[in-house]
Write a protein that holds these residues in place. Structure first.
Motif, PDB file in Angstrom:
ATOM      1  N   PRO A 162       0.830  -1.216   0.000  1.00 35.92           N
ATOM      2  CA  PRO A 162       0.000   0.000   0.000  1.00 35.92           C
ATOM      3  C   PRO A 162       0.860   1.260   0.000  1.00 35.92           C
ATOM      4  O   PRO A 162       1.941   1.289   0.585  1.00 35.92           O
ATOM      5  CB  PRO A 162      -0.803  -0.114   1.300  1.00 35.92           C
ATOM      6  N   ASN A 163       0.375   2.299  -0.655  1.00 35.95           N
ATOM      7  CA  ASN A 163       1.091   3.569  -0.732  1.00 35.95           C
ATOM      8  C   ASN A 163       0.319   4.672  -0.015  1.00 35.95           C
ATOM      9  O   ASN A 163      -0.906   4.786  -0.166  1.00 35.95           O
ATOM     10  CB  ASN A 163       1.302   3.978  -2.192  1.00 35.95           C
ATOM     11  N   ASP A 164       1.034   5.461   0.776  1.00 34.17           N
ATOM     12  CA  ASP A 164       0.442   6.621   1.434  1.00 34.17           C
ATOM     13  C   ASP A 164       0.715   7.844   0.568  1.00 34.17           C
ATOM     14  O   ASP A 164       1.867   8.291   0.466  1.00 34.17           O
ATOM     15  CB  ASP A 164       1.063   6.804   2.823  1.00 34.17           C
ATOM     16  N   PRO A 165      -0.290   8.411  -0.078  1.00 35.83           N
ATOM     17  CA  PRO A 165      -0.067   9.559  -0.957  1.00 35.83           C
ATOM     18  C   PRO A 165       0.441  10.793  -0.217  1.00 35.83           C
ATOM     19  O   PRO A 165       0.979  11.703  -0.844  1.00 35.83           O
ATOM     20  CB  PRO A 165      -1.450   9.807  -1.581  1.00 35.83           C
ATOM     21  N   LEU A 166       0.303  10.818   1.104  1.00 38.01           N
ATOM     22  CA  LEU A 166       0.835  11.935   1.876  1.00 38.01           C
ATOM     23  C   LEU A 166       2.349  11.831   2.028  1.00 38.01           C
ATOM     24  O   LEU A 166       3.021  12.815   2.341  1.00 38.01           O
ATOM     25  CB  LEU A 166       0.175  11.980   3.262  1.00 38.01           C
ATOM     26  N   VAL A 167       2.891  10.637   1.828  1.00 43.47           N
ATOM     27  CA  VAL A 167       4.332  10.409   1.926  1.00 43.47           C
ATOM     28  C   VAL A 167       5.005  10.531   0.566  1.00 43.47           C
ATOM     29  O   VAL A 167       6.076  11.125   0.425  1.00 43.47           O
ATOM     30  CB  VAL A 167       4.625   9.024   2.543  1.00 43.47           C
ATOM     31  N   GLY A 168       4.354   9.967  -0.466  1.00 42.28           N
ATOM     32  CA  GLY A 168       4.924  10.014  -1.803  1.00 42.28           C
ATOM     33  C   GLY A 168       3.976   9.390  -2.807  1.00 42.28           C
ATOM     34  O   GLY A 168       2.980   8.761  -2.437  1.00 42.28           O
ATOM     35  N   PRO A 169       4.257   9.541  -4.104  1.00 44.53           N
ATOM     36  CA  PRO A 169       3.353   9.048  -5.150  1.00 44.53           C
ATOM     37  C   PRO A 169       3.382   7.531  -5.281  1.00 44.53           C
ATOM     38  O   PRO A 169       4.365   6.877  -4.930  1.00 44.53           O
ATOM     39  CB  PRO A 169       3.888   9.718  -6.421  1.00 44.53           C
TER      40      PRO A 169
END
Length: 304
Positions: A162-169
């Motif tokens: 999973p990716n956190d868009p607040l951390v990076g794309p």
């Protein structure tokens, strides 16, 4: 309704990083709370931290920090050293955490997440690497201008999950991974310092290790366009760029990789050990280059 993997966020990452930062700010002087640059000291290159100003200065062993595993490899001490290079507040990561030590990628790259959460804008990475390019000699330096993430191409990637868009794309581009301005600054510093060793620009290939490469593997990597090979750095670079940090990376060529075909039994007696890489020679080459590396890193950072 089932959430997509894009929106399933590991909120504990931010919580873990915040916990570490809170402890750091309890233990180091206030003027060191917000470093501008982070330096990762590679195999045998722990003396880079010695160039930090004597005061203010603070050291924190990894063993005192939650979520930081202890390095298990000779030449990697395992501590954070806070101080100044000239007037630039800096943290040196003395020793790194490798994937081959049995750590998942999210553990081995966690310090980079902490640096990003601290507001650090520039990451300077050093490593010891084997020279694949026949023009490279032991003791030369190579400034990375590109890389090949061999495990990543096979699915072992530090951004998997999973990716956190607040951390990076979700899909970060890496065509600009190695900052051009920082590379130019390094060559300007080298010219000013008149270092007595060659400095190249080239491609670093990341392999998982912990074995050194076979002759056939080394020939393959060379054919793919790699100039140097090592077991670190690229996962750290990926996380730094995912977090929006500028990156400069330097390899110290500590051994010449053997690419000649293995002698056949029918060829008669042969010395198969000739040119075989050892960790001891890596540490010794790093020791001999320590002063030049220290001067170069200090000059680059002091000019930021």
């Amino acid at each position: 309704m089932v959430q997509s993997s894009e929106t399933v966020i590991d909120t504990s990452l931010t919580e873990r990083a915040t916990a570490v930062i809170n402890l750091i700010q309890e233990w180091v002087p206030a003027e060191l709370h917000y470093p501008k640059v982070a330096v990762i000291c590679g195999s045998g290159l722990h003396h880079l931290a010695d160039a930090l100003n004597i005061s203010p200065r603070a050291e924190i062993p990894f063993s005192d920090l939650p979520y930081f595993p202890l390095p298990t490899v000779d030449g990697h001490i395992g501590k954070l050293v806070f101080g100044y290079f000239g007037t630039v507040p800096t943290v040196c990561m003395v020793g790194r955490i490798h994937f081959y030590e049995g750590n998942p990628f999210d553990v081995s790259v966690f310090p980079i997440r902490v640096f990003s959460a601290m507001g650090i804008s520039t990451l300077l990475v050093t490593n010891a690497a084997g020279g694949l390019n026949s023009e490279y000699k032991v003791g030369d330096l190579m400034v990375l201008n590109d890389h090949i993430n061999f495990p990543g191409l096979a699915g072992w990637h530090p951004l998997k999950g999973p990716n956190d868009p607040l951390v990076g794309p979700r899909f970060p581009a890496l065509s600009d991974a190695y900052d051009l301005e920082l590379r130019q600054k390094l060559f300007e510093s080298a010219k000013t310092l008149k270092l007595g060793r060659a400095i190249h620009e080239g491609v670093y290939v990341f392999v998982s290790g912990p074995t050194y490469e076979t002759r056939a593997e080394s020939r393959m990597l060379k054919m793919l366009g790699a100039d140097a090979v090592g077991m670190s750095t690229v996962p750290e670079i990926i996380i730094a760029r995912h977090s929006g940090m500028k990156v400069l990376a330097i390899s110290l060529i500590t051994n010449a990789v053997v690419t000649q075909p293995t002698p056949k039994a029918s060829d008669g007696p042969a010395n198969l050990s000739a040119g075989k890489a050892t960790h001891e020679e890596v540490i010794e080459a790093a020791r001999q280059a320590a002063e030049d590396m220290r001067a170069l890193v200090m000059d680059v950072i002091s000019g930021l």
